[in-house]
Design a protein around this motif. Sequence first.
Motif, PDB file in Angstrom:
ATOM      1  N   PRO A 109       0.818  -1.219   0.000  1.00 11.97           N
ATOM      2  CA  PRO A 109       0.000   0.000   0.000  1.00 11.97           C
ATOM      3  C   PRO A 109       0.851   1.268   0.000  1.00 11.97           C
ATOM      4  O   PRO A 109       1.949   1.307   0.549  1.00 11.97           O
ATOM      5  CB  PRO A 109      -0.790  -0.123   1.305  1.00 11.97           C
ATOM      6  CG  PRO A 109       0.113  -0.916   2.207  1.00 11.97           C
ATOM      7  CD  PRO A 109       0.847  -1.883   1.313  1.00 11.97           C
ATOM      8  N   LYS A 110       0.320   2.288  -0.636  1.00 11.97           N
ATOM      9  CA  LYS A 110       0.855   3.655  -0.575  1.00 11.97           C
ATOM     10  C   LYS A 110       2.372   3.713  -0.797  1.00 11.97           C
ATOM     11  O   LYS A 110       3.132   4.158   0.073  1.00 11.97           O
ATOM     12  CB  LYS A 110       0.508   4.281   0.777  1.00 11.97           C
ATOM     13  CG  LYS A 110      -0.972   4.482   1.010  1.00 11.97           C
ATOM     14  CD  LYS A 110      -1.541   5.526   0.066  1.00 11.97           C
ATOM     15  CE  LYS A 110      -3.029   5.741   0.331  1.00 11.97           C
ATOM     16  NZ  LYS A 110      -3.624   6.717  -0.626  1.00 11.97           N
ATOM     17  N   ILE A 111       2.810   3.273  -1.943  1.00 11.00           N
ATOM     18  CA  ILE A 111       4.238   3.358  -2.234  1.00 11.00           C
ATOM     19  C   ILE A 111       4.626   4.819  -2.449  1.00 11.00           C
ATOM     20  O   ILE A 111       3.784   5.660  -2.765  1.00 11.00           O
ATOM     21  CB  ILE A 111       4.629   2.502  -3.457  1.00 11.00           C
ATOM     22  CG1 ILE A 111       4.057   3.078  -4.755  1.00 11.00           C
ATOM     23  CG2 ILE A 111       4.163   1.061  -3.263  1.00 11.00           C
ATOM     24  CD1 ILE A 111       4.516   2.347  -5.992  1.00 11.00           C
ATOM     25  N   ALA A 112       5.893   5.131  -2.285  1.00 12.93           N
ATOM     26  CA  ALA A 112       6.362   6.519  -2.370  1.00 12.93           C
ATOM     27  C   ALA A 112       6.293   7.039  -3.799  1.00 12.93           C
ATOM     28  O   ALA A 112       6.395   6.275  -4.767  1.00 12.93           O
ATOM     29  CB  ALA A 112       7.788   6.613  -1.846  1.00 12.93           C
ATOM     30  N   ASP A 113       6.128   8.356  -3.910  1.00 12.72           N
ATOM     31  CA  ASP A 113       6.183   9.014  -5.207  1.00 12.72           C
ATOM     32  C   ASP A 113       7.647   9.307  -5.549  1.00 12.72           C
ATOM     33  O   ASP A 113       8.554   8.989  -4.776  1.00 12.72           O
ATOM     34  CB  ASP A 113       5.363  10.293  -5.189  1.00 12.72           C
ATOM     35  CG  ASP A 113       4.772  10.627  -6.555  1.00 12.72           C
ATOM     36  OD1 ASP A 113       5.168   9.997  -7.543  1.00 12.72           O
ATOM     37  OD2 ASP A 113       3.911  11.532  -6.620  1.00 12.72           O
ATOM     38  N   PHE A 114       7.889   9.947  -6.688  1.00 13.48           N
ATOM     39  CA  PHE A 114       9.253  10.127  -7.180  1.00 13.48           C
ATOM     40  C   PHE A 114       9.942  11.395  -6.690  1.00 13.48           C
ATOM     41  O   PHE A 114      11.145  11.561  -6.879  1.00 13.48           O
ATOM     42  CB  PHE A 114       9.261  10.146  -8.717  1.00 13.48           C
ATOM     43  CG  PHE A 114       8.611   8.946  -9.329  1.00 13.48           C
ATOM     44  CD1 PHE A 114       9.004   7.661  -8.978  1.00 13.48           C
ATOM     45  CD2 PHE A 114       7.597   9.094 -10.260  1.00 13.48           C
ATOM     46  CE1 PHE A 114       8.403   6.552  -9.542  1.00 13.48           C
ATOM     47  CE2 PHE A 114       6.988   7.990 -10.834  1.00 13.48           C
ATOM     48  CZ  PHE A 114       7.385   6.717 -10.478  1.00 13.48           C
ATOM     49  N   GLY A 115       9.197  12.289  -6.088  1.00 17.54           N
ATOM     50  CA  GLY A 115       9.822  13.524  -5.622  1.00 17.54           C
ATOM     51  C   GLY A 115      10.307  14.378  -6.786  1.00 17.54           C
ATOM     52  O   GLY A 115       9.610  14.563  -7.788  1.00 17.54           O
ATOM     53  N   ASN A 116      11.537  14.846  -6.699  1.00 20.65           N
ATOM     54  CA  ASN A 116      12.093  15.730  -7.721  1.00 20.65           C
ATOM     55  C   ASN A 116      13.088  15.039  -8.645  1.00 20.65           C
ATOM     56  O   ASN A 116      13.999  15.674  -9.171  1.00 20.65           O
ATOM     57  CB  ASN A 116      12.759  16.938  -7.051  1.00 20.65           C
ATOM     58  CG  ASN A 116      11.770  17.818  -6.316  1.00 20.65           C
ATOM     59  OD1 ASN A 116      10.670  18.059  -6.798  1.00 20.65           O
ATOM     60  ND2 ASN A 116      12.144  18.274  -5.126  1.00 20.65           N
ATOM     61  N   TRP A 117      12.914  13.749  -8.843  1.00 23.38           N
ATOM     62  CA  TRP A 117      13.798  13.048  -9.757  1.00 23.38           C
ATOM     63  C   TRP A 117      13.692  13.649 -11.153  1.00 23.38           C
ATOM     64  O   TRP A 117      12.611  14.081 -11.584  1.00 23.38           O
ATOM     65  CB  TRP A 117      13.444  11.567  -9.813  1.00 23.38           C
ATOM     66  CG  TRP A 117      13.796  10.827  -8.552  1.00 23.38           C
ATOM     67  CD1 TRP A 117      14.447  11.325  -7.465  1.00 23.38           C
ATOM     68  CD2 TRP A 117      13.499   9.460  -8.258  1.00 23.38           C
ATOM     69  NE1 TRP A 117      14.586  10.348  -6.507  1.00 23.38           N
ATOM     70  CE2 TRP A 117      14.019   9.197  -6.968  1.00 23.38           C
ATOM     71  CE3 TRP A 117      12.859   8.441  -8.957  1.00 23.38           C
ATOM     72  CZ2 TRP A 117      13.902   7.952  -6.366  1.00 23.38           C
ATOM     73  CZ3 TRP A 117      12.739   7.200  -8.358  1.00 23.38           C
ATOM     74  CH2 TRP A 117      13.265   6.959  -7.076  1.00 23.38           C
TER      75      TRP A 117
END
Length: 213
Positions: A36-44
């Motif tokens: 569940p709720k895996i992390a997003d990519f941010g500012n990659w």
Amino acid sequence: MKKNIVLFILFVLPIVAYLFFASGVNGFTKLPVITPKIADFGNWESLNNEKVSLDNKITILGFAGSEVLKHRGNLFNLNEKIYQRYHTFKDLQFVMICPLGTEDDIKKIMDALDEFTDVSQWHFVFTTPDQINRYYGELKLVGKLDEYSGTSDVYIVDKQRNLRGRKEKKGYKEGYDTFHPAELSNEMLDDFKVILYEYRAALKKNHNATKKL
């Protein structure tokens, strides 16, 4: 008598077969959550300097690895078996996480695909191998990345960033191997259709059906 048997085979049997398979698909309307709720990519960084996010998109997620050019056939398999069939859905995206330094290799692959495919729903984000391995570790999957920070498996992630798959003991599946076209055409396509059916049913229930899916 023979005429009746022929008529039965031609008209009745196909209807019975259709009802059998249709009831099977419709009866399985939820694909289990693996993580569940895996992390997003941010500012990659991304290939086209665009903001790439998992939020509010059904995502086919992959890890291309630094040997992506050598294994480009995997991307071509995914493109042929899944992408070309569904890429017009606006709520769908295909995202590959790649090591920094592979940008030129990705451009070569996209240029080749662009000759016969609308590649607008293909997206690529880039970061260091350490970050890629850390991110993959947070997915808490059974599978592992190879020494090049890649895998031939791709994953289905829903709009809420839940990684979906099959949790049965004998049929556990968290990813789909792009090296094997048959797996994409069978297991992955079946599971992907369940996700689409799930969202279409939700839209219909909420009277918000659109042409996005």
